[in-house]
Design a protein around this motif. Structure first.
Motif, PDB file in Angstrom:
ATOM      1  N   TRP A  77      -5.266  -9.276 -12.687  1.00  0.00           N
ATOM      2  CA  TRP A  77      -4.934  -8.620 -11.421  1.00  0.00           C
ATOM      3  C   TRP A  77      -4.249  -7.271 -11.611  1.00  0.00           C
ATOM      4  O   TRP A  77      -4.319  -6.416 -10.732  1.00  0.00           O
ATOM      5  N   TYR A  85       1.732 -10.395  -4.889  1.00  0.00           N
ATOM      6  CA  TYR A  85       0.377  -9.863  -4.655  1.00  0.00           C
ATOM      7  C   TYR A  85      -0.443 -10.818  -3.783  1.00  0.00           C
ATOM      8  O   TYR A  85      -1.138 -10.393  -2.849  1.00  0.00           O
ATOM      9  N   SER A  86      -0.327 -12.125  -4.078  1.00  0.00           N
ATOM     10  CA  SER A  86      -1.106 -13.108  -3.320  1.00  0.00           C
ATOM     11  C   SER A  86      -0.667 -13.157  -1.854  1.00  0.00           C
ATOM     12  O   SER A  86      -1.452 -13.542  -0.988  1.00  0.00           O
ATOM     13  N   ARG A  87       0.579 -12.762  -1.586  1.00  0.00           N
ATOM     14  CA  ARG A  87       1.098 -12.743  -0.217  1.00  0.00           C
ATOM     15  C   ARG A  87       0.998 -11.367   0.431  1.00  0.00           C
ATOM     16  O   ARG A  87       1.592 -11.124   1.474  1.00  0.00           O
ATOM     17  N   LYS A  88       0.237 -10.483  -0.238  1.00  0.00           N
ATOM     18  CA  LYS A  88      -0.153  -9.170   0.339  1.00  0.00           C
ATOM     19  C   LYS A  88       1.035  -8.245   0.595  1.00  0.00           C
ATOM     20  O   LYS A  88       1.023  -7.464   1.550  1.00  0.00           O
ATOM     21  N   TYR A  89       2.070  -8.347  -0.267  1.00  0.00           N
ATOM     22  CA  TYR A  89       3.146  -7.379  -0.195  1.00  0.00           C
ATOM     23  C   TYR A  89       2.810  -6.112  -0.971  1.00  0.00           C
ATOM     24  O   TYR A  89       3.554  -5.130  -0.911  1.00  0.00           O
TER      25      TYR A  89
END
Length: 338
Positions: free
Chosen positions: A26, A333-337
């Motif tokens: 990622w 990253y997975s929580r779109k911050y």
């Protein structure tokens, strides 16, 4: 891909960051920052690679930059392995400039609006990023705990179903926790050093913040108490801790809680299959045998006895430092911050 950098890239924790990020699915490792004496030179020419992991040749030609906000302008996220005195101001400047910071330094861990996160224990505390942004910060700072605190908090997490009020812990900490030059051979050979500066205080306050409750605006610390005694021992990697908790449940019930403990995530690249693993043999866990479980990200627990008493072990520079920050970044990253 998210462009990332490492601050303090030549040190013990910095090298772990480089190891874990060199081929990350990622994150694209593009910036390595270090001291002025290394700046302007290829990483492969200035780093003295001392890890047990193979040196990642793909980073050799990255030119080391000075440790400044300007040198990080092309990064979306940076990982900080800076000493606390440097991290305090620079991490703030970086976050205010719109860049995310995942820090291993202690400087901001106890700031009211900075998350102190272990993904398997308190992922909801990432909501403090929103608190930072509500007050005008364009980036953010997220911290991971002290290396021994991480081992303790993960070992306590499966016990949350039970009532307890008093936690006592004695640590046997590896020399790598002091950095490459932290403990001289003459000090540690044939010896145990019964004091590590500020380590006990960090365990006693950080654990309560991690296991506290978040109401959307602030964290209320957990109500139990922690008393710690920290010691340096002649082990290279792997912090071992002996824990006493006033849990009334039986050993069988406690073991079942450990066996049933699951991470709430399965899609994070560095997430181990078992964040906490129960070992049955009475002489385990041991650093040489168990520190690399789950690629160094698993905390092992064993010697559970009535009382409640047990022993836990974690790899201090992977789970307890660089790996903790990288796992935090994956969750962010997975929580779109980002």
């Amino acid at each position: 891909m998210i462009n990332v950098g490492v601050l303090g890239a030549t040190g013990a924790v910095g090298q772990r960051f480089v190891q874990l990020l060199a081929d990350h699915p990622w994150f694209h490792l593009q910036t390595l920052a270090a001291s002025e004496r290394s700046a302007g030179k290829p990483y492969g020419k200035v780093v003295n690679w001392r890890l047990d992991a193979p040196y990642p040749e793909s980073v050799s030609d990255i030119v080391v930059t000075p440790t400044t906000v300007e040198s990080l302008k092309d990064c979306d996220l940076v990982f900080s392995a800076l000493p606390p005195e440097a991290a305090a101001s620079l991490e703030t400047e970086i976050a205010d400039a719109g860049i995310g910071v995942c820090s291993n330094a202690r400087s901001h861990r106890m700031d009211a609006d900075v998350p102190l996160v272990i993904p398997e224990v308190n992922p909801d505390h990432l909501g403090l990023i929103d608190v930072q942004r509500d007050r005008g910060r364009e980036g953010f700072i997220v911290t991971n705990p002290n290396c021994s605190t991480i081992v303790l908090a993960l070992a306590l997490a499966p016990l949350r179903a039970f009532e307890f009020h008093d936690v006592r812990v004695a640590t046997m900490q590896a020399i790598s926790g002091g950095g490459f030059s932290g403990v001289s051979a003459m000090d540690i050979y044939d010896n145990v050093v019964p004091y590590i500066g500020s380590e006990e205080e960090k365990m006693e306050i950080e654990t309560l913040k991690i296991m506290g409750s978040f109401d959307g605006s602030e964290v209320t610390p957990a109500s139990f108490s922690v008393s710690a005694s920290c010691h340096r021992v002649p082990v290279i990697d792997g912090h071992t801790i002996a824990v006493w908790v006033d849990v009334a449940e039986s050993v069988a019930e406690v073991k079942k809680a450990y066996v049933n403990f699951k991470s709430p995530f399965s899609n994070l690249p560095l997430q181990p299959e078992k964040a906490v693993e129960l070992l049955d043999p009475s002489d385990r866990p041991q650093p040489r045998l168990d520190r690399n479980r789950g690629r160094g990200m698993t905390v092992s627990v064993g010697r559970i006895r009535e009382g409640l008493r047990f022993v836990a072990l974690g790899h201090n520079t992977i789970r307890g430092a660089a790996g903790a920050s990288v796992l935090n970044a994956e969750l962010i990253y997975s929580r779109k911050y980002l």
